[in-house]
Design a protein around this motif. Structure first.
Motif, PDB file in Angstrom:
ATOM      1  N   ARG A 288      -8.522   3.255  -9.964  1.00  9.28           N
ATOM      2  CA  ARG A 288      -9.382   2.466 -10.841  1.00  9.28           C
ATOM      3  C   ARG A 288      -8.697   2.194 -12.173  1.00  9.28           C
ATOM      4  N   SER A 289      -8.074   3.226 -12.735  1.00  7.48           N
ATOM      5  CA  SER A 289      -7.391   3.093 -14.014  1.00  7.48           C
ATOM      6  C   SER A 289      -6.283   2.044 -13.967  1.00  7.48           C
ATOM      7  N   ALA A 290      -5.605   1.953 -12.824  1.00 11.20           N
ATOM      8  CA  ALA A 290      -4.495   1.006 -12.667  1.00 11.20           C
ATOM      9  C   ALA A 290      -4.964  -0.371 -12.197  1.00 11.20           C
ATOM     10  N   GLY A 291      -6.258  -0.532 -11.941  1.00 14.82           N
ATOM     11  CA  GLY A 291      -6.759  -1.821 -11.477  1.00 14.82           C
ATOM     12  C   GLY A 291      -6.456  -2.102 -10.019  1.00 14.82           C
ATOM     13  N   LEU A 292      -6.206  -1.052  -9.241  1.00 15.91           N
ATOM     14  CA  LEU A 292      -5.928  -1.227  -7.812  1.00 15.91           C
ATOM     15  C   LEU A 292      -7.237  -1.351  -7.031  1.00 15.91           C
ATOM     16  N   ALA A 293      -7.140  -1.868  -5.828  1.00 20.75           N
ATOM     17  CA  ALA A 293      -8.293  -1.892  -4.926  1.00 20.75           C
ATOM     18  C   ALA A 293      -8.711  -0.451  -4.636  1.00 20.75           C
ATOM     19  N   ALA A 294      -9.985  -0.282  -4.291  1.00 22.55           N
ATOM     20  CA  ALA A 294     -10.473   1.055  -3.963  1.00 22.55           C
ATOM     21  C   ALA A 294      -9.585   1.659  -2.878  1.00 22.55           C
ATOM     22  N   PRO A 295      -9.223   2.920  -3.014  1.00 21.65           N
ATOM     23  CA  PRO A 295      -8.294   3.535  -2.057  1.00 21.65           C
ATOM     24  C   PRO A 295      -8.922   3.724  -0.676  1.00 21.65           C
ATOM     25  N   VAL A 296      -8.052   4.040   0.270  1.00 22.04           N
ATOM     26  CA  VAL A 296      -8.448   4.262   1.660  1.00 22.04           C
ATOM     27  C   VAL A 296      -8.319   5.754   1.948  1.00 22.04           C
ATOM     28  N   ASP A 297      -9.382   6.351   2.478  1.00 18.40           N
ATOM     29  CA  ASP A 297      -9.382   7.779   2.777  1.00 18.40           C
ATOM     30  C   ASP A 297      -8.638   8.057   4.075  1.00 18.40           C
ATOM     31  N   GLY A 298      -8.305   9.314   4.272  1.00 22.26           N
ATOM     32  CA  GLY A 298      -7.552   9.738   5.445  1.00 22.26           C
ATOM     33  C   GLY A 298      -8.362   9.733   6.726  1.00 22.26           C
TER      34      GLY A 298
ATOM     35  N   HIS B 200       0.861  -1.180   0.000  1.00 23.24           N
ATOM     36  CA  HIS B 200       0.000   0.000   0.000  1.00 23.24           C
ATOM     37  C   HIS B 200       0.897   1.228   0.000  1.00 23.24           C
ATOM     38  N   ALA B 201       0.490   2.245  -0.754  1.00 29.46           N
ATOM     39  CA  ALA B 201       1.241   3.503  -0.765  1.00 29.46           C
ATOM     40  C   ALA B 201       0.426   4.566  -0.048  1.00 29.46           C
ATOM     41  N   LEU B 202       1.060   5.262   0.872  1.00 28.66           N
ATOM     42  CA  LEU B 202       0.424   6.361   1.588  1.00 28.66           C
ATOM     43  C   LEU B 202       0.746   7.653   0.831  1.00 28.66           C
ATOM     44  N   VAL B 203      -0.284   8.239   0.230  1.00 31.68           N
ATOM     45  CA  VAL B 203      -0.144   9.443  -0.580  1.00 31.68           C
ATOM     46  C   VAL B 203      -0.437  10.630   0.323  1.00 31.68           C
TER      47      VAL B 203
ATOM     48  N   LEU C 275       0.734  10.772  -9.471  1.00 31.90           N
ATOM     49  CA  LEU C 275      -0.086   9.576  -9.226  1.00 31.90           C
ATOM     50  C   LEU C 275       0.008   8.550 -10.347  1.00 31.90           C
ATOM     51  N   ALA C 276       0.031   8.995 -11.595  1.00 30.66           N
ATOM     52  CA  ALA C 276       0.069   8.051 -12.717  1.00 30.66           C
ATOM     53  C   ALA C 276       1.311   7.156 -12.637  1.00 30.66           C
ATOM     54  N   GLU C 277       2.431   7.718 -12.241  1.00 31.34           N
ATOM     55  CA  GLU C 277       3.651   6.919 -12.077  1.00 31.34           C
ATOM     56  C   GLU C 277       3.549   6.031 -10.839  1.00 31.34           C
ATOM     57  N   LEU C 278       3.013   6.580  -9.772  1.00 31.27           N
ATOM     58  CA  LEU C 278       2.913   5.842  -8.518  1.00 31.27           C
ATOM     59  C   LEU C 278       2.050   4.592  -8.664  1.00 31.27           C
ATOM     60  N   VAL C 279       0.887   4.723  -9.304  1.00 35.33           N
ATOM     61  CA  VAL C 279      -0.020   3.571  -9.406  1.00 35.33           C
ATOM     62  C   VAL C 279       0.537   2.470 -10.303  1.00 35.33           C
ATOM     63  N   ALA C 280       1.567   2.777 -11.079  1.00 35.08           N
ATOM     64  CA  ALA C 280       2.187   1.777 -11.943  1.00 35.08           C
ATOM     65  C   ALA C 280       3.311   1.018 -11.241  1.00 35.08           C
ATOM     66  N   ALA C 281       3.587   1.328  -9.985  1.00 33.05           N
ATOM     67  CA  ALA C 281       4.683   0.671  -9.260  1.00 33.05           C
ATOM     68  C   ALA C 281       4.402  -0.825  -9.114  1.00 33.05           C
ATOM     69  N   PRO C 282       5.376  -1.667  -9.434  1.00 35.45           N
ATOM     70  CA  PRO C 282       5.182  -3.113  -9.294  1.00 35.45           C
ATOM     71  C   PRO C 282       4.847  -3.499  -7.847  1.00 35.45           C
ATOM     72  N   GLY C 283       3.860  -4.339  -7.684  1.00 36.93           N
ATOM     73  CA  GLY C 283       3.487  -4.836  -6.365  1.00 36.93           C
ATOM     74  C   GLY C 283       2.510  -3.962  -5.610  1.00 36.93           C
ATOM     75  N   LEU C 284       2.192  -2.781  -6.134  1.00 43.18           N
ATOM     76  CA  LEU C 284       1.257  -1.889  -5.453  1.00 43.18           C
ATOM     77  C   LEU C 284      -0.157  -2.445  -5.579  1.00 43.18           C
ATOM     78  N   SER C 285      -0.878  -2.497  -4.458  1.00 37.94           N
ATOM     79  CA  SER C 285      -2.249  -3.007  -4.494  1.00 37.94           C
ATOM     80  C   SER C 285      -3.285  -1.946  -4.136  1.00 37.94           C
ATOM     81  N   ARG C 286      -2.865  -0.893  -3.426  1.00 36.19           N
ATOM     82  CA  ARG C 286      -3.855   0.096  -2.973  1.00 36.19           C
ATOM     83  C   ARG C 286      -3.156   1.391  -2.565  1.00 36.19           C
ATOM     84  N   LEU C 287      -3.878   2.495  -2.741  1.00 39.42           N
ATOM     85  CA  LEU C 287      -3.426   3.791  -2.253  1.00 39.42           C
ATOM     86  C   LEU C 287      -4.193   4.157  -0.992  1.00 39.42           C
ATOM     87  N   SER C 288      -3.548   4.851  -0.092  1.00 37.89           N
ATOM     88  CA  SER C 288      -4.194   5.449   1.072  1.00 37.89           C
ATOM     89  C   SER C 288      -3.871   6.937   1.036  1.00 37.89           C
TER      90      SER C 288
END
Length: 162
Positions: free
Chosen positions: A58-68, A2-5, A14-27
């Motif tokens: 959504r564009s990167a196929g990640l799980a729905a993000p987590v809000d702050g 998970h990446a904490l944005v 964000l476009a580069e971040l969501v393409a990181a290998p192994g990333l499953s979700r943003l927070s």
């Protein structure tokens, strides 16, 4: 992973971040982001950022993000309102800063009884249907069926975890 944005730089990349290998979700680290951006307020003031996080996820196929987080530990009504706000934006969870917040957040992300009833009726209506189908006078098409399936899957996942 998970990446904490939580910085302006992270949002702008964000476009580069969501393409990181192994990333499953943003927070979304809202408090740190507000401080970094010099923004005072965590609703309309940063809703455009929430939208970008959801769309990029959504564009990167990640799980729905987590809000702050919600920083007021004494106001469950405000926490529920914040959580519903995040849910309407397409977030799939909310960060908690205290254990007492977990039950309120979990409950707010559960589909309501009315949602489950509606989704069940949608699935029943399409079972073996041929041609146009309506539920409550509204056309049922693929996006509506997909939404009904997601609601029921979320309901089932929370029920089996309880």
């Amino acid at each position: 992973m998970h990446a904490l944005v939580e910085t302006v730089s992270a949002i702008l990349n964000l476009a580069e971040l969501v393409a990181a290998p192994g990333l499953s979700r943003l927070s979304f680290g809202t408090v740190d982001f507000q401080a970094d951006a010099g923004i005072d307020g965590d609703r309309a003031e940063i809703d455009h950022v929430r939208t970008q996080i959801v769309l990029q996820s959504r564009s990167a196929g990640l799980a729905a993000p987590v809000d702050g987080v919600s920083t007021d530990l004494s106001d469950d009504a405000a926490l529920e309102s914040d959580t519903q706000h995040a849910r309407r934006f397409g977030f799939g969870g909310k960060l908690c800063v205290h254990p007492r917040q977990v039950a309120v957040v979990n409950r707010a992300f559960l589909p309501s009884d009315a949602d489950v009833d509606w989704a069940t009726r949608v699935m029943s209506a399409i079972d073996g249907a041929f041609g146009a189908v309506a539920v409550d006078g509204k056309l049922i098409d693929k996006p509506v069926v997909d939404r009904a399936r997601r609601l029921l899957a979320t309901h089932d996942a929370f029920r089996s975890a309880a």
